[in-house]
Design a protein around this motif. Structure first.
Motif, PDB file in Angstrom:
ATOM      1  N   LEU A   1       1.271   3.217 -19.886  1.00 51.75           N
ATOM      2  CA  LEU A   1       2.185   3.803 -19.387  1.00 51.75           C
ATOM      3  C   LEU A   1       1.663   3.237 -17.469  1.00 51.75           C
ATOM      4  CD1 LEU A   1       3.669   7.011 -20.914  1.00 51.75           C
ATOM      5  CD2 LEU A   1       3.817   5.111 -21.249  1.00 51.75           C
ATOM      6  N   VAL A   2       2.824   2.686 -16.888  1.00 51.11           N
ATOM      7  CA  VAL A   2       2.369   2.489 -15.313  1.00 51.11           C
ATOM      8  C   VAL A   2       4.163   3.750 -15.314  1.00 51.11           C
ATOM      9  CG1 VAL A   2       2.424   1.237 -13.783  1.00 51.11           C
ATOM     10  CG2 VAL A   2       1.659   0.583 -16.195  1.00 51.11           C
ATOM     11  N   ARG A   3       3.498   4.454 -14.112  1.00 50.97           N
ATOM     12  CA  ARG A   3       4.493   5.041 -13.003  1.00 50.97           C
ATOM     13  C   ARG A   3       4.308   5.046 -11.379  1.00 50.97           C
ATOM     14  NH1 ARG A   3       2.379   7.616  -8.241  1.00 50.97           N
ATOM     15  NH2 ARG A   3       3.971  10.046  -8.436  1.00 50.97           N
ATOM     16  N   GLN A   4       5.773   4.661 -11.610  1.00 49.47           N
ATOM     17  CA  GLN A   4       5.555   4.036  -9.940  1.00 49.47           C
ATOM     18  C   GLN A   4       6.085   5.099  -9.197  1.00 49.47           C
ATOM     19  OE1 GLN A   4       7.702   1.010 -10.210  1.00 49.47           O
ATOM     20  NE2 GLN A   4       7.179   0.149 -11.512  1.00 49.47           N
ATOM     21  N   ASN A   5       5.665   5.024  -7.713  1.00 46.79           N
ATOM     22  CA  ASN A   5       5.865   6.152  -6.607  1.00 46.79           C
ATOM     23  C   ASN A   5       6.346   4.573  -5.849  1.00 46.79           C
ATOM     24  OD1 ASN A   5       6.766   7.400  -4.409  1.00 46.79           O
ATOM     25  ND2 ASN A   5       6.234   8.512  -4.805  1.00 46.79           N
ATOM     26  N   LEU A   6       7.844   3.977  -5.358  1.00 50.93           N
ATOM     27  CA  LEU A   6       8.008   3.212  -4.922  1.00 50.93           C
ATOM     28  C   LEU A   6       7.848   3.354  -2.443  1.00 50.93           C
ATOM     29  CD1 LEU A   6      10.839   1.091  -6.300  1.00 50.93           C
ATOM     30  CD2 LEU A   6       7.987   0.513  -6.113  1.00 50.93           C
TER      31      LEU A   6
ATOM     32  N   THR B   1      14.790  10.994  -2.442  1.00 56.83           N
ATOM     33  CA  THR B   1      13.525  11.040  -2.953  1.00 56.83           C
ATOM     34  C   THR B   1      13.451   9.018  -3.235  1.00 56.83           C
ATOM     35  OG1 THR B   1      13.627  10.970  -4.750  1.00 56.83           O
ATOM     36  CG2 THR B   1      13.647  13.006  -3.676  1.00 56.83           C
ATOM     37  N   PRO B   2      12.399   9.369  -3.290  1.00 58.35           N
ATOM     38  CA  PRO B   2      11.880   7.976  -3.106  1.00 58.35           C
ATOM     39  C   PRO B   2      12.112   7.364  -4.786  1.00 58.35           C
ATOM     40  CG  PRO B   2       9.803   8.702  -3.179  1.00 58.35           C
ATOM     41  CD  PRO B   2      11.038   9.832  -3.033  1.00 58.35           C
ATOM     42  N   VAL B   3      12.384   6.215  -4.930  1.00 54.80           N
ATOM     43  CA  VAL B   3      12.970   5.887  -6.655  1.00 54.80           C
ATOM     44  C   VAL B   3      11.426   5.414  -7.245  1.00 54.80           C
ATOM     45  CG1 VAL B   3      13.175   3.490  -7.781  1.00 54.80           C
ATOM     46  CG2 VAL B   3      15.014   4.316  -5.721  1.00 54.80           C
ATOM     47  N   LEU B   4      11.664   7.124  -8.056  1.00 57.53           N
ATOM     48  CA  LEU B   4      10.823   6.836  -9.228  1.00 57.53           C
ATOM     49  C   LEU B   4      10.257   5.973 -11.162  1.00 57.53           C
ATOM     50  CD1 LEU B   4       9.977  10.798  -9.060  1.00 57.53           C
ATOM     51  CD2 LEU B   4       8.810   9.259  -7.676  1.00 57.53           C
TER      52      LEU B   4
ATOM     53  N   SER C   1       0.560  -0.775   0.623  1.00 52.54           N
ATOM     54  CA  SER C   1      -0.217  -0.328  -0.282  1.00 52.54           C
ATOM     55  C   SER C   1       0.812   1.199   0.210  1.00 52.54           C
ATOM     56  CB  SER C   1      -1.019  -0.447   1.512  1.00 52.54           C
ATOM     57  OG  SER C   1      -0.186  -0.069   2.414  1.00 52.54           O
ATOM     58  N   SER C   2       2.369   1.241   0.709  1.00 47.78           N
ATOM     59  CA  SER C   2       2.602   2.293   0.541  1.00 47.78           C
ATOM     60  C   SER C   2       3.545   2.170  -0.755  1.00 47.78           C
ATOM     61  CB  SER C   2       4.491   2.744   1.149  1.00 47.78           C
ATOM     62  OG  SER C   2       4.668   1.297   1.308  1.00 47.78           O
ATOM     63  N   ILE C   3       2.686   2.081  -2.198  1.00 48.67           N
ATOM     64  CA  ILE C   3       3.888   1.896  -3.157  1.00 48.67           C
ATOM     65  C   ILE C   3       2.483   3.078  -4.120  1.00 48.67           C
ATOM     66  CG2 ILE C   3       3.817   1.090  -5.916  1.00 48.67           C
ATOM     67  CD1 ILE C   3       5.564  -1.045  -3.694  1.00 48.67           C
ATOM     68  N   ASP C   4       2.708   3.859  -4.570  1.00 49.61           N
ATOM     69  CA  ASP C   4       1.772   4.467  -5.288  1.00 49.61           C
ATOM     70  C   ASP C   4       1.831   4.962  -6.979  1.00 49.61           C
ATOM     71  OD1 ASP C   4      -0.252   6.859  -5.365  1.00 49.61           O
ATOM     72  OD2 ASP C   4       1.320   7.690  -6.575  1.00 49.61           O
ATOM     73  N   ILE C   5       0.862   4.257  -7.434  1.00 52.13           N
ATOM     74  CA  ILE C   5       0.920   3.598  -9.453  1.00 52.13           C
ATOM     75  C   ILE C   5      -0.494   5.142  -9.680  1.00 52.13           C
ATOM     76  CG2 ILE C   5      -0.338   1.247 -10.269  1.00 52.13           C
ATOM     77  CD1 ILE C   5       2.623   1.681  -9.125  1.00 52.13           C
ATOM     78  N   ASP C   6       0.243   5.548 -10.805  1.00 53.20           N
ATOM     79  CA  ASP C   6      -0.707   5.752 -11.978  1.00 53.20           C
ATOM     80  C   ASP C   6      -0.670   5.221 -13.135  1.00 53.20           C
ATOM     81  OD1 ASP C   6      -2.269   8.139 -10.175  1.00 53.20           O
ATOM     82  OD2 ASP C   6      -0.145   8.957 -10.506  1.00 53.20           O
ATOM     83  N   THR C   7      -1.486   4.832 -13.822  1.00 51.00           N
ATOM     84  CA  THR C   7      -1.883   4.555 -15.444  1.00 51.00           C
ATOM     85  C   THR C   7      -2.474   5.217 -16.186  1.00 51.00           C
ATOM     86  OG1 THR C   7      -2.252   2.299 -16.415  1.00 51.00           O
ATOM     87  CG2 THR C   7      -3.651   2.785 -14.668  1.00 51.00           C
ATOM     88  N   ALA C   8      -1.895   4.883 -17.263  1.00 56.34           N
ATOM     89  CA  ALA C   8      -3.039   5.672 -18.528  1.00 56.34           C
ATOM     90  C   ALA C   8      -2.260   4.965 -19.838  1.00 56.34           C
ATOM     91  CB  ALA C   8      -1.959   7.127 -18.509  1.00 56.34           C
ATOM     92  N   LYS C   9      -3.973   4.940 -20.767  1.00 57.34           N
ATOM     93  CA  LYS C   9      -3.029   4.083 -22.019  1.00 57.34           C
ATOM     94  C   LYS C   9      -3.947   5.408 -23.494  1.00 57.34           C
ATOM     95  CE  LYS C   9      -6.992   2.361 -23.705  1.00 57.34           C
ATOM     96  NZ  LYS C   9      -7.953   0.764 -23.541  1.00 57.34           N
ATOM     97  N   PHE C  10      -2.565   5.489 -23.960  1.00 58.40           N
ATOM     98  CA  PHE C  10      -2.164   6.349 -25.068  1.00 58.40           C
ATOM     99  C   PHE C  10      -2.197   5.167 -26.587  1.00 58.40           C
ATOM    100  CE2 PHE C  10      -0.399   8.387 -21.176  1.00 58.40           C
ATOM    101  CZ  PHE C  10      -0.630   9.396 -21.029  1.00 58.40           C
ATOM    102  N   ARG C  11      -2.563   6.115 -27.528  1.00 62.24           N
ATOM    103  CA  ARG C  11      -1.992   6.109 -29.093  1.00 62.24           C
ATOM    104  C   ARG C  11      -0.389   6.389 -29.117  1.00 62.24           C
ATOM    105  NH1 ARG C  11      -7.297   8.158 -29.212  1.00 62.24           N
ATOM    106  NH2 ARG C  11      -9.237   7.040 -29.867  1.00 62.24           N
ATOM    107  N   CYS C  12      -0.185   5.308 -29.570  1.00 61.42           N
ATOM    108  CA  CYS C  12       0.608   5.552 -29.744  1.00 61.42           C
ATOM    109  C   CYS C  12       1.911   6.466 -30.853  1.00 61.42           C
ATOM    110  CB  CYS C  12       1.847   3.692 -30.452  1.00 61.42           C
ATOM    111  SG  CYS C  12       3.555   4.222 -31.189  1.00 61.42           S
TER     112      CYS C  12
END
Length: 311
Positions: A101-106, A130-133, A60-71
């Protein structure tokens, strides 16, 4: 997506039993995040809209954002997701029709256990500010997410590099006192670290997707590529040092135990499956024999009637 529980088991085993296998642990964490993100991706959200993914309690301490795009749109216009900025002219290989795209904040806990400790930052007198992104990309289907996802490469150009803005995730402190000594750290998949100067305050330049963090050095040292030391030592908790061969032996023993447990699990599953098949076969045979007996009884009962009627 049924592989998630298995990945959880292997990931936790590596983290608890084999700290020296840092690269595998980091890769398995990425796979777990990928699988969970795809499993919980809302395909009805419009293209380009950012979704928040909530991981299980242990993560739960890991923050995840994601989105889908046309290449094509991603290459022409670029985008921003979290702290990552992609300008126009982004190179996407292979350029599949849709890209997730999957963005991570560990967070500091996972960043410290996997990247700071595992990549031996403290051994070179560096510590995380900073935390690892992380930012990783995967293929996607136009009408949903890919059944068999694979990693897609994102590469910036000299004119339009990938920028990572750490201002919102840096640790608390006086910016003026630490900013001058901060370095951008890029953690590579082969276990090395690349250090570079910031392009501006708390902003790093990246050339490709991956994992980045800001670090501070305790003494003056040159930037460059730092690989894990050839003869690391580990504190044994009693003031002594454990040599590399002892750590290696412990890692090998831990890996063998893990392989043995995994083998036993596979054997147990095979035995259970075989027993189930045998039970089903026995039930089928019993059913067929019962049906045959009923048919034979009916035939025997029918013969006397036929005999008396002939008389």
């Amino acid at each position: 997506m049924g592989s998630i529980p298995f990945i959880f088991i292997i990931l936790l085993f590596h983290l608890q039993k084999s700290k020296s296998q840092t690269i595998q642990s980091a890769h398995l964490l990425d796979l777990m995040i990928r699988d969970y993100t795809i499993r919980n991706f809302n395909i009805h959200v419009k293209t380009g809209a950012i979704q928040k993914i909530h991981l299980p309690a242990n993560f739960s301490s890991i923050d995840i954002d994601t989105a889908k795009f046309r290449c094509g749109s991603l290459k022409r216009h670029g985008t921003r997701i979290g702290e990552f900025h992609f300008g126009p002219g982004l190179n996407v290989q292979p350029c599949v029709e849709r890209v997730i795209l999957v963005r991570q904040n560990l967070g500091f806990n996972w960043s410290s256990s996997i990247y700071s400790t595992g990549y031996n930052l403290t051994g070179f007198n560096y510590q995380l500010v900073t935390p690892v992104l992380g930012l990783l990309a995967y293929n996607s289907n136009p009408d949903g997410v890919a059944v068999n996802p694979y990693e897609v490469n994102l590469m910036g150009t000299e004119q339009n590099p990938i920028l990572i803005d750490f201002l919102s995730v840096k640790s608390s402190g006086n910016p003026s006192s630490v900013n001058s000594s901060l370095l951008c750290a890029s953690f590579t998949s082969n276990g090395s670290i690349t250090f570079k100067e910031q392009v501006s305050a708390y902003v790093c330049l990246g050339t490709t997707q991956g994992h980045y963090a800001l670090v501070v050095r305790d003494n003056d040292g040159a930037g460059g590529v730092i690989k894990p030391p050839s003869s690391p030592t580990v504190n044994d908790g009693r003031g002594g040092k454990l040599s590399r061969w002892k750590v290696a032996v412990g890692s090998v023993i831990g890996s063998l135990i893990g392989a043995l447990l995994l083998g036993l699990l596979v054997v147990a599953m095979l035995v259970k499956g075989k027993k189930k098949a045998m039970r089903e076969e026995i039930e089928q045979r019993a059913y067929e024999e019962e049906a045959l007996q009923v048919s034979m009884v009916g035939h025997v009962r029918a013969n006397p009637n036929n005999r008396y009627s002939n008389k």
